[in-house]
Write an enzyme that holds these catalytic residues in place. Structure first.
Site, short mmCIF file in Angstrom:
data_model
loop_
_atom_site.label_atom_id
_atom_site.label_comp_id
_atom_site.label_asym_id
_atom_site.label_seq_id
_atom_site.Cartn_x
_atom_site.Cartn_y
_atom_site.Cartn_z
N ASP A 62 0.88 -1.17 0.00
CA ASP A 62 0.00 0.00 0.00
C ASP A 62 0.92 1.22 0.00
OD1 ASP A 62 -1.62 2.17 0.65
OD2 ASP A 62 -2.93 0.98 1.92
N VAL A 63 0.88 2.00 -1.08
CA VAL A 63 1.84 3.10 -1.23
C VAL A 63 1.70 4.17 -0.14
CG1 VAL A 63 2.12 2.76 -3.72
CG2 VAL A 63 0.37 4.36 -2.88
N TYR A 155 -9.82 15.17 -7.35
CA TYR A 155 -8.93 14.39 -8.23
C TYR A 155 -8.09 15.33 -9.10
CZ TYR A 155 -7.42 10.99 -11.76
OH TYR A 155 -6.67 10.20 -12.61
N GLY A 186 -5.26 10.72 -21.13
CA GLY A 186 -6.58 11.33 -21.28
C GLY A 186 -7.64 10.41 -20.71
N1 LIG Z 1 -8.07 5.59 -16.66
C1 LIG Z 1 -7.95 6.86 -16.98
O1 LIG Z 1 -8.71 7.38 -17.79
C2 LIG Z 1 -6.85 7.68 -16.38
C3 LIG Z 1 -6.60 8.94 -16.97
C4 LIG Z 1 -5.58 9.71 -16.48
C5 LIG Z 1 -4.80 9.27 -15.43
N2 LIG Z 1 -5.06 8.06 -14.85
C6 LIG Z 1 -4.17 7.65 -13.76
O2 LIG Z 1 -3.40 6.55 -14.23
C7 LIG Z 1 -3.08 5.68 -13.16
C8 LIG Z 1 -3.54 4.27 -13.48
O3 LIG Z 1 -4.94 4.29 -13.71
P1 LIG Z 1 -5.76 3.05 -14.30
O4 LIG Z 1 -6.85 3.64 -15.08
O5 LIG Z 1 -4.84 2.07 -14.93
O6 LIG Z 1 -6.39 2.48 -12.93
P2 LIG Z 1 -6.80 1.01 -12.40
O7 LIG Z 1 -7.86 1.24 -11.38
O8 LIG Z 1 -7.06 0.09 -13.53
O9 LIG Z 1 -5.46 0.54 -11.66
C9 LIG Z 1 -4.97 1.20 -10.52
C10 LIG Z 1 -4.19 0.21 -9.67
O10 LIG Z 1 -3.72 0.90 -8.51
C11 LIG Z 1 -3.84 0.04 -7.40
N3 LIG Z 1 -3.89 0.78 -6.15
C12 LIG Z 1 -4.92 1.55 -5.67
N4 LIG Z 1 -4.60 2.03 -4.45
C13 LIG Z 1 -3.36 1.57 -4.16
C14 LIG Z 1 -2.48 1.72 -3.05
N5 LIG Z 1 -2.86 2.44 -1.98
N6 LIG Z 1 -1.29 1.12 -3.09
C15 LIG Z 1 -0.90 0.38 -4.16
N7 LIG Z 1 -1.69 0.18 -5.24
C16 LIG Z 1 -2.90 0.78 -5.23
C17 LIG Z 1 -5.15 -0.71 -7.67
O11 LIG Z 1 -5.23 -1.90 -6.90
C18 LIG Z 1 -5.06 -0.96 -9.17
O12 LIG Z 1 -4.42 -2.19 -9.45
C19 LIG Z 1 -3.74 6.29 -11.92
O13 LIG Z 1 -2.79 7.08 -11.25
C20 LIG Z 1 -4.85 7.16 -12.51
O14 LIG Z 1 -5.18 8.21 -11.65
C21 LIG Z 1 -6.08 7.27 -15.31
#
Ligand SMILES: NC(=O)c1ccc[n+]([C@@H]2O[C@H](COP(=O)([O-])OP(=O)(O)OC[C@H]3O[C@@H](n4cnc5c(N)ncnc54)[C@H](O)[C@@H]3O)[C@@H](O)[C@H]2O)c1
Length: 259
Positions: A62-63, A155, A186
């Site tokens: 957990d980060v 966010y 995006g």
């Molecule tokens: N999906 C989008 O459209 C989007 C757009 C811009 C930015 N992002 C960012 O990109 C990154 C990845 O997003 P994604 O869409 O692949 O999300 P996702 O939900 O598919 O994956 C996120 C992962 O982070 C893990 N996680 C959550 N809390 C955690 C913690 N406390 N410690 C360790 N791991 C933890 C989850 O278990 C999950 O496996 C995130 O930072 C998100 O904010 C996503």
């Protein structure tokens, strides 16, 4: 292979973009640590990498917890002899009207998206400084960090903070040849956006799936992105091709920003 003999930690690599980056890094020759709070899903990514002939290790982390973060770095070094690349990908978000944001909502997003990113970066940077061979840190921001949105205040603010933290960290770590850059995706079709879609649909009185379709329709490149779309940038920023680039956050959003 562009990351041969490199050791990488990808946080949040059990799902979405983190998973896609871990798989791609392994194909590029890196040994990859899959750090996540989802133990079984993290192990599945390791199994997938191993089946493809790559090398990977799952670490439950957990980060938000400094002790777990330090243990993640220690396990990486014990397994693979060092650390070259950290991808701060773990992140969470929630769509909430401005007047309804609670302290718990705010803390949840900032604790994971910003504080966790800081702990991981500190622990990784200490290891990289001690090794004396530089390193790469890549932070996940978002197009949400480029501007405010009425239903996305917390966010958006947390991702704007990631862009700022990337700049400060890059300056602090430049003397050690550690490059710190960000990626601002995006709209990416991941489990994250499935939840966002559900929350937007509820608040805007839409059908499930409609917000995703509506917001994606205005993307200049004409489609929502898939997790694999960010892996090219993630390899570039982790490789020696980006040795003279630091402090930057690269939009990987199909041209959606500015819009
Ligand atoms: N999906 C989008 O459209 C989007 C757009 C811009 C930015 N992002 C960012 O990109 C990154 C990845 O997003 P994604 O869409 O692949 O999300 P996702 O939900 O598919 O994956 C996120 C992962 O982070 C893990 N996680 C959550 N809390 C955690 C913690 N406390 N410690 C360790 N791991 C933890 C989850 O278990 C999950 O496996 C995130 O930072 C998100 O904010 C996503």
């Amino acid at each position: 292979m562009r990351l041969q003999n490199k050791v990488a930690i990808v946080t949040g690599a059990a799902s979405g973009m983190g998973r896609a980056i871990a798989l791609r890094y392994a194909r590029e020759g890196a040994k990859v640590v899959i750090a996540d709070v989802q133990k079984d899903a993290a192990q599945q990514v390791v199994d997938e990498i191993t089946r493809g002939g790559g090398t990977a290790l799952a670490v439950l982390c957990d980060v938000r917890k400094q002790g777990q973060v330090q243990a993640m770095v220690d396990k990486t070094v014990a397994a693979y002899g060092g650390l070259d690349i950290l991808v701060n990908n773990a992140g969470v978000g929630k769509i909430i009207p401005f007047l309804e944001i609670t302290e718990a909502d705010w803390d949840w997003m900032f604790d994971i998206n910003c504080k966790g990113l800081l702990w991981c970066s500190q622990a990784a940077a200490r290891q990289m400084i001690q090794q004396g061979r530089g390193g790469k840190i890549i932070n996940f921001a978002s197009q949400a960090g480029r501007r405010g949105e009425a239903l996305v205040l917390a966010y958006c603010a947390s991702k704007a903070a990631v862009i700022s933290m990337t700049q400060s960290m890059a300056l602090a770590l430049a003397p050690y040849k550690i490059n710190v850059n960000g990626i601002a995706p995006g709209i990416v079709d991941t489990p994250f956006w499935d939840k966002v879609d559900e929350q937007f649909a509820q608040l805007l009185g839409m059908e499930r799936g409609e917000p995703k379709r509506k917001f994606s329709a205005s993307i200049p490149l004409g489609r929502i992105s898939v997790p694999e779309d960010v892996t090219g940038a993630a390899v570039f920023l982790a490789s020696s091709d980006s040795d003279y680039i630091t402090q930057q956050t690269l939009n990987v959003d199909g041209g959606n920003w500015p819009s």
